[in-house]
Design a protein around this motif. Structure first.
Motif, mmCIF file in Angstrom:
data_model
loop_
_atom_site.group_PDB
_atom_site.id
_atom_site.type_symbol
_atom_site.label_atom_id
_atom_site.label_comp_id
_atom_site.label_asym_id
_atom_site.label_seq_id
_atom_site.Cartn_x
_atom_site.Cartn_y
_atom_site.Cartn_z
ATOM 1 N N GLU A 252 0.829 -1.212 0.000
ATOM 2 C CA GLU A 252 0.000 0.000 0.000
ATOM 3 C C GLU A 252 0.857 1.252 0.000
ATOM 4 O O GLU A 252 0.593 2.207 -0.740
ATOM 5 N N ARG B 87 1.147 4.356 -2.783
ATOM 6 C CA ARG B 87 0.925 5.783 -2.471
ATOM 7 C C ARG B 87 2.117 6.632 -2.887
ATOM 8 O O ARG B 87 1.950 7.744 -3.392
ATOM 9 N N GLU C 131 2.394 7.836 -6.477
ATOM 10 C CA GLU C 131 1.516 8.918 -6.924
ATOM 11 C C GLU C 131 2.255 10.252 -7.022
ATOM 12 O O GLU C 131 1.727 11.223 -7.565
ATOM 13 N N ALA D 176 4.752 9.359 5.968
ATOM 14 C CA ALA D 176 3.722 8.393 5.605
ATOM 15 C C ALA D 176 3.725 7.221 6.581
ATOM 16 O O ALA D 176 4.774 6.843 7.115
ATOM 17 N N THR E 137 -3.597 3.653 6.004
ATOM 18 C CA THR E 137 -2.541 4.383 5.290
ATOM 19 C C THR E 137 -2.803 5.876 5.421
ATOM 20 O O THR E 137 -3.898 6.335 5.102
#
Length: 359
Positions: A68, A72, A75, A86, A97
């Motif tokens: 996951e 992210r 992106e 994060a 997340t």
């Protein structure tokens, strides 16, 4: 509490309460001096290793978290201005997340670790952040601008005006002098308003504005100055201050302190007052407690949802999102004042003003 504060509270609550019996919660912090490629590298390496190993050799929740987080990070084409923090992990069976890419202070040190808790040190300032207020003292003779921050008063600028004092002359000369004086006053007020907008509505907008000065001058300024409507809407109150100086800014904070505390709770106080009154006068006009709120949301009957900050973060977001989807408003109620504590304790921290009664 604003929508942003509500969302921030929910995310921090979920992260701070997360725990696992193994080191499967991933924390990542990347300073802005690095690159997005450097941020991805350790995550990509661990994910590649994890997917190649026997599933029994590596905890499945860690593999899910790495996958996951990897998605992210992909992106982003570059790191945000102040870096990026994060978190990813499976908590109580749910994959959590959270990415902070709009940090108010730069990330100082890089972090990448797997633990049984999330490392919240990189967002310590975010967790402890308090609302900021713009300070504006305006007089005919000058003005002072500053900010009320966590560490106290931070002066921005103090400047004089060119507005002359009153004339003792009479006749046409006095009338002409007074016209010129009024013109200069309006120009000065507009200049103050323009500087206030630059100082308080830029990249770091304030949450509210305290306006100080003598009563008459402040009233005229509000009426005549070309004040940006966003600032006008954020004025907490008008307060008597003697001097347009750094000393005047500190005096403004002293006189406006009670109003700041009240403003931070005003929306919640008003919603609670309506909730308590409606419950007393017509109990069918409200709902409270988990079961009744779920039922009201199921029927799209919620007009205004009240949620306490004492409520568990996941539950707060769940009911808040459902209320928003049906066009309802959400008011977050702090539990650090008497009515807020009463609401949290007596009504399970969740209540609603209804559009229509439910059976």
């Amino acid at each position: 509490m604003s929508e942003r504060d509500y969302e921030r509270h929910e995310r921090l609550e979920r992260l701070s309460s997360a725990a696992a019996d193994r080191d499967v919660l991933v924390s990542l912090a990347v300073p802005s001096e690095g690159t997005i490629g450097e941020a991805r590298r350790p995550v990509e390496a661990d994910y590649a290793e994890a997917t190649q190993l026997d599933e029994r050799s590596l905890p499945k929740p860690l593999v899910e978290a790495l996958g996951e987080l990897r998605g992210r990070l992909n992106e982003y084409d570059e790191l945000p201005e102040n870096g990026l923090v994060a978190y990813a992990g499976v908590v109580d069976g749910d994959l959590v997340t959270t990415v902070f890419d709009d940090l108010e202070t730069p990330v100082e040190e890089p972090i990448y670790e797997h633990g049984n808790e999330f490392d919240l040190e990189p967002i310590a300032d975010l967790a402890a952040s308090t609302p900021e207020y713009g300070l504006l003292v305006v007089e005919r003779g000058g003005a002072a601008l500053g900010r009320l921050e966590e560490d106290g008063v931070e002066p921005i600028e103090v400047f004089d005006s060119d507005v002359p004092g009153k004339s003792s002359a009479g006749g046409q000369s006095a009338e002409r002098f007074e016209r010129d004086r009024e013109r200069l006053k309006r120009e000065f007020f507009d200049e103050v308003a323009e500087r206030a907008a630059r100082s308080f509505l830029g990249e770091d907008p304030v949450d509210g504005v305290l306006l100080g000065g003598t009563t008459g001058t402040v009233e005229i300024f509000r009426e005549e100055a070309d004040l940006d409507h966003r600032l006008a809407e954020r004025i907490v109150g008008e307060f008597a201050v003697e001097y347009a100086s750094e000393q005047g800014l500190r005096q403004l904070v002293e006189t406006g302190e009670e109003a700041i505390e009240e403003r931070d709770r005003q929306e919640a106080r008003e919603a609670l007052e309506t909730f308590f009154d409606d419950r007393r006068d017509d109990e069918e006009a409200v709902a409270y407690g988990d079961e009744a709120i779920d039922r009201a949301l199921e029927y799209d009957a919620v007009d205004t949802l009240l949620v306490s900050t004492a409520l568990e973060g996941g539950r707060m977001r769940e009911v808040g999102d459902r209320a928003t989807e049906q066009g309802g408003e959400t008011v977050v109620v702090p539990d650090d004042f008497p009515d807020g504590r009463r609401f949290a304790e007596a009504f399970d921290g969740v209540g609603a003003l209804l559009r229509f009664p439910i059976d």
